[in-house]
Each structure stands twice: as structure tokens, then as C-alpha cells.
Design an enzyme around this catalytic site. Structure first.
Site, mmCIF file in Angstrom:
data_model
loop_
_atom_site.group_PDB
_atom_site.id
_atom_site.type_symbol
_atom_site.label_atom_id
_atom_site.label_comp_id
_atom_site.label_asym_id
_atom_site.label_seq_id
_atom_site.Cartn_x
_atom_site.Cartn_y
_atom_site.Cartn_z
ATOM 1 N N GLU A 96 0.715 -1.209 -0.015
ATOM 2 C CA GLU A 96 -0.030 0.053 -0.005
ATOM 3 C C GLU A 96 0.734 1.384 0.041
ATOM 4 O O GLU A 96 0.444 2.530 0.870
ATOM 5 C CB GLU A 96 -0.917 -0.190 1.106
ATOM 6 C CG GLU A 96 -1.900 -1.106 0.899
ATOM 7 C CD GLU A 96 -3.191 -0.855 1.922
ATOM 8 O OE1 GLU A 96 -4.261 -1.466 1.340
ATOM 9 O OE2 GLU A 96 -3.132 -0.468 2.867
ATOM 10 N N GLU A 138 -5.386 -8.527 -1.875
ATOM 11 C CA GLU A 138 -6.204 -8.438 -0.328
ATOM 12 C C GLU A 138 -7.499 -7.993 -0.803
ATOM 13 O O GLU A 138 -7.725 -7.014 -1.742
ATOM 14 C CB GLU A 138 -5.520 -7.226 0.444
ATOM 15 C CG GLU A 138 -4.238 -7.518 1.264
ATOM 16 C CD GLU A 138 -3.876 -6.601 2.000
ATOM 17 O OE1 GLU A 138 -4.887 -5.805 2.671
ATOM 18 O OE2 GLU A 138 -2.708 -6.138 2.388
#
Ligand code: BG6
Length: 486
Positions: free
Chosen positions: A202, A383
């Protein structure tokens, strides 16, 4: 094609400081996250620090929000605080049992992060920590036993504490060398086991002291740190390809979908411009150069420009990622006048989780299309999942029909993106197959797993693992390669 490709990857994903524990075992060094307390929606997590005059000060630093940290503040452990990363859910001592559970579900891939400070306790010493290497070698061996392909996140939002304190984290180019050396150690030690690598988790969301090790939280420091991470990632890709041409590299982008709140032209434009906060990262790392709109992003964050050397430009170009991997949990909305990086935005058409995340399966198809249309490299959903409050019976069994519904609907959307829209998506790793600690709130009660872990928000419990109803459902999904969805 009528369903998922026959060699589609199905599995799960975890991160070391939320899952592994063993923070003072095996000669592991300390991470910034080790000083982060538990929290909740109402009470944000914080890093505990002490100022030179002895005053205790709490700082927030995670997930889209970062305090400015005083020069003389140093991290400290307080007796009256609970630090979830220390034990997490103790994969360190349960890895054989947990990997067997993953194998029982039929996983053919498992994405996990290696803890930087387990390999280099300080981050910049000459030799790696052999105990850390031995631990992960055992993990790789265990995966091999069940034919589970590993996918390694080299750095999941974390920072060896020494690198933060000595160098001010990623704002210093010294971190590039430290990171590349760490990555090279992974290639040398684990290159025969692993061919899928994610350089950073991220990367478009991390900022501040916790994940980036910088005391400052202003726009310039953040984008400078990002640039240094881009260069470190590109150098790692170049090196990793030299080690083995079979190595494939991605990074991980937080790709909540973004919709304009209305079809008013001003809102449409706002949504397009705000989305560039995501494309900035994907474009630079997958196309290998800063797009001209980068300047407008920098200006939006309060500074004119970043000086990028010719050498760095070449490195970025030569070190492009091979595939685009991302997390998808929800969609947000934005309207004219909002900040560009807007992580909220109500959508009246969506139901929400107890944590306020809008549930939007179709949004996954939307995002898969958006990315593939733009980048035209393979994509991987690394994810996705539902944080929910589970209520176990007296045997710790959870009937999590809500999770099954959530996943079923997202899988259908992913299937349609592949089969109808033509997206080259080659796998999916659900967050997180075994219950673990929430990143944003530090809670345990925000559970994602197919497997219930007996532990509460303060780390109390037996840590016993019990499969939930979704465990058996997922096993069937994998057995049928997603061709028997509701
Ligand atoms: C992703 C992170 O952003 O979201 C994970 O990579 C995190 O580390 C996951 O756990 C879910 O977020 P949360 O806050 O519910 O744990």
C-alpha cells in the site's frame, strides 16, 4: 472462457506485525509498529514516545494520518499500554498448524510479509540475522510440503526503528541501499523457493513515522520518501530479474474504488483528478516514469517540484514492475471541494460494515477494469475481505454467512471482469485467512479469517484455531475453481 482460468491462484494474505508476534525472539530487532498501541474507531491507535524532559507524548501515525513528531521524541514502551504486534496471533509458534489449515482449504498460494528487522535487526548492519533466516526457511519449507506457492511482501508498511531514528526513515536515500541489500539477502536465501515478490505494501497510503520512519508529515517529505521507495523498488526489480528471470515483481496499491458523488460535471472532474492520487503510484512504478500530471499533485500538496536525477529516471524506467497487485475492500465517493485523497464519502446505495466500509462487490469489477485498461499488465487481487464481529458458539465455531456472502459476491464480480471484460487477473489472496490484529484500529474483534483465533482485543485467550463455516465454503470454491458460486 466460462469461468476462472484453470491455473488461477487462490489463497490468503497476512502481514508480519499483525500476525507473527515473537517480537523479542530469534534476535528480531524492533519495528516502529512495536510501539503502536491498540485502539478502536473512537480511540485511534498511537505510538508512545518520551520527550527529552521526560514527558510522555502520544503520536498518531498510521493509515492516511500522520502527526508531526518532535525532534527530541523517542519511542518508549509503557507498562499500562498494550502493544498488539508483540504477540499478534503468534504465527511464530503456530506456523505449521496455520499452513496446514491453509493447505486443508486447498490454497495454492500464500502471501506473507517478511519482517525486515527479523532479517536485519537494525536495518543497516553488515550481516543478516541467521535466526531470522532459519525461521523463514522453515516457513518456506512448510509451504513447499503442501505445494503452496509463496508470494512475499518485502516491506509491509514497516520500518526498523533504528533506521527511523538514525536516518529519518525514507526521507534519506541511505534507506535505498539498506532496502536493496535486505532484498538481495532474500533473493540469495529464499530465491529457490519464491518467485513472486511485492516490493512495498500500500505504497500509496503509507506516510509518517510508523510506516516510513519520517518525523515530518508534510507533503514534500511524504513525496520525497515515496520517490526513494520508487527507486528502491526499481533497483530491487532490476536485481531480482538478474538473480532469476522467473522472478516476477509487483507492489501493492490501496485501490478502493472512487465514484463521483453525482453526475454534476464538477464532481466528475473532481473524481478524475482525485483518482490521480492512486495513478501517480501505479503509473510511476508500472510505466517507469513520472507522468506530467505529477507536478499538479505536488503542487496540491504544497510544494513546487521534486528534483529527479537522470540516473533515477533511468532506474525507474529499467525497474518497472511486472504485474499490478492491489487491495480492494470498498468504494468511496467524492465531490467538488473535497480533498483529493478522500477516504470517506457516503454512498446511499451501499451497506456498510460495522467499521463503516461500504460493501461493493461490483466495485471490484470496476477497479479491475480501470487498472487493466490503463496498464495492460496482468493484475492480482492481493487483498480483499470483510472485517466483521464474529460470535463463536461454545466450541468456538462461527457461522459467518455474512462473510461467505461478501466473498461469493466479490468472486462473481472478479469472474465477470475476467470472463466478460477480458481482464488478465491471475490470482486472489483473501485478507486474512486466519484472524489477526487489525491494522487501522489494532483490534482483534475486527475479524477477517476463515479460521477463528481465540484471542481478545488485549491479547488474552488460548490462541486456539477453529475453522469457521467460511473455511469449508472456501475449500469448495477452490475445489471447483470458483465455478460453483451461488
Ligand atoms: C490493508 C493492509 O490496507 O488493509 C492490511 O495492507 C490491513 O495490513 C488491511 O490489515 C485491512 O485493514 P484493517 O484496518 O481492517 O486491518
Amino acid at each position: 472462457m466460462s469461468g476462472f482460468p484453470k491455473d488461477f491462484y487462490w489463497g490468503g494474505a497476512t502481514a508480519d506485525f499483525q500476525y507473527e508476534g515473537g517480537f523479542n525472539e530469534g534476535n528480531r530487532g524492533l519495528l516502529s509498529h512495536d510501539y503502536e498501541t491498540d485502539g478502536s474507531m473512537e480511540h485511534p491507535r498511537h505510538h508512545t514516545m518520551k520527550l527529552a524532559d521526560g514527558t510522555i507524548k502520544n503520536y498518531r501515525s498510521s493509515f492516511f494520518y500522520a502527526d508531526q513528531i518532535l525532534e527530541d521524541a523517542t519511542p518508549v514502551f509503557l507498562d499500562n499500554e498494550y502493544y498488539p504486534s508483540h504477540q499478534a496471533v503468534d504465527f511464530y509458534h503456530h506456523y505449521k498448524e496455520d499452513i496446514k489449515l491453509m493447505a486443508d482449504m486447498g490454497f495454492n498460494i500464500y502471501r506473507f510479509s517478511i519482517c525486515w528487522s527479523r532479517i536485519y535487526p537494525l536495518g543497516d548492519e553488515e550481516e543478516p540475522n541467521q535466526e531470522g533466516i532459519a525461521f523463514y526457511r522453515d516457513v518456506f519449507e512448510e509451504l513447499k510440503k503442501y505445494n503452496i506457492e509463496p508470494m512475499v511482501t518485502i516491506c509491509h508498511d514497516e520500518m526498523p526503528m533504528h533506521l527511523a531514528l538514525k536516518y529519518n526513515g525514507w526521507s534519506n536515500r541511505h534507506l535505498i541501499d539498506a532496502y536493496v541489500k535486505y532484498a538481495e539477502t532474500l533473493f540469495k536465501e529464499f530465491g529457490s523457493y519464491c518467485h513472486y515478490w511485492l516490493t512495498f505494501n500500500e505504497i500509496n497510503a503509507v506516510r509518517g513515522f510508523g510506516p516510513c520512519g519520517t518525523r515530518e508529515s508534510d507533503g514534500y517529505t511524504r513525496y520525497l520518501a515515496d520517490h526513494n521507495m520508487f527507486v528502491a523498488s526499481a533497483k530491487t526489480v532490476i536485481l531480482g530479474h538478474k538473480y532469476n528471470l522467473e522472478n516476477k515483481f509487483g507492489a501493492m496499491y490501496a485501490m478502493s474504488g472512487l465514484y463521483p458523488r453525482t453526475c454534476k460535471p464538477e464532481d466528475m472532474l473532481q473524481s478524475q483528478l482525485a483518482r490521480r492520487e492512486n495513478w501517480y503510484f501505479i503509473d510511476t512504478m508500472l510505466r517507469g516514469y513520472y507522468h506530467p500530471y505529477a507536478k499538479s499533485i505536488w503542487q496540491h500538496h504544497g510544494f513546487e517540484t521534486l528534483e529527479i536525477s537522470e540516473e533515477d529516471k533511468k532506474t525507474l524506467y529499467d525497474g518497472q514492475l511486472d504485474f499490478c497487485s492491489f487491495s480492494y475492500y470498498r468504494t468511496n465517493t467524492t465531490q467538488a471541494g473535497d480533498k483529493w485523497f478522500n477516504v470517506g464519502g457516503d454512498n446511499p446505495y451501499l451497506e456498510k460494515t460495522p467499521w463503516g466500509w461500504g460493501v461493493d462487490p461490483l466495485g471490484l469489477r470496476y477497479v479491475l477494469n480501470e487498472i487493466y485498461d490503463r496498464i495492460q499488465k496482468s493484475v492480482f487481487v492481493v487483498e480483499n475481505g470483510m472485517g466483521a464481529i464474529d460470535e463463536p458458539d461454545e466450541n468456538d465455531y462461527v457461522e459467518d454467512d455474512y462473510r461467505i456472502q461478501y466473498l461469493n459476491d466479490h468472486f462473481k464480480a472478479m469472474r465477470d471482469a475476467i470472463t466478460i471484460d477480458g481482464v488478465d487477473c491471475f490470482g486472489y489472496t483473501m485478507w486474512a485467512p486466519i484472524d489477526l490484529v487489525s491494522l487501522s484500529t489494532g483490534e482483534m474483534k475486527k475479524r477477517y479469517g476463515f479460521v477463528y483465533v481465540d484471542m481478545d482485543d488485549k491479547g488474552r485467550g488460548t490462541l486456539k484455531r477453529t475453522p469457521k463455516k467460511s473455511f469449508y465454503w472456501m475449500k469448495h470454491v477452490i475445489e471447483t475453481n470458483g465455478n460453483d458460486l451461488e
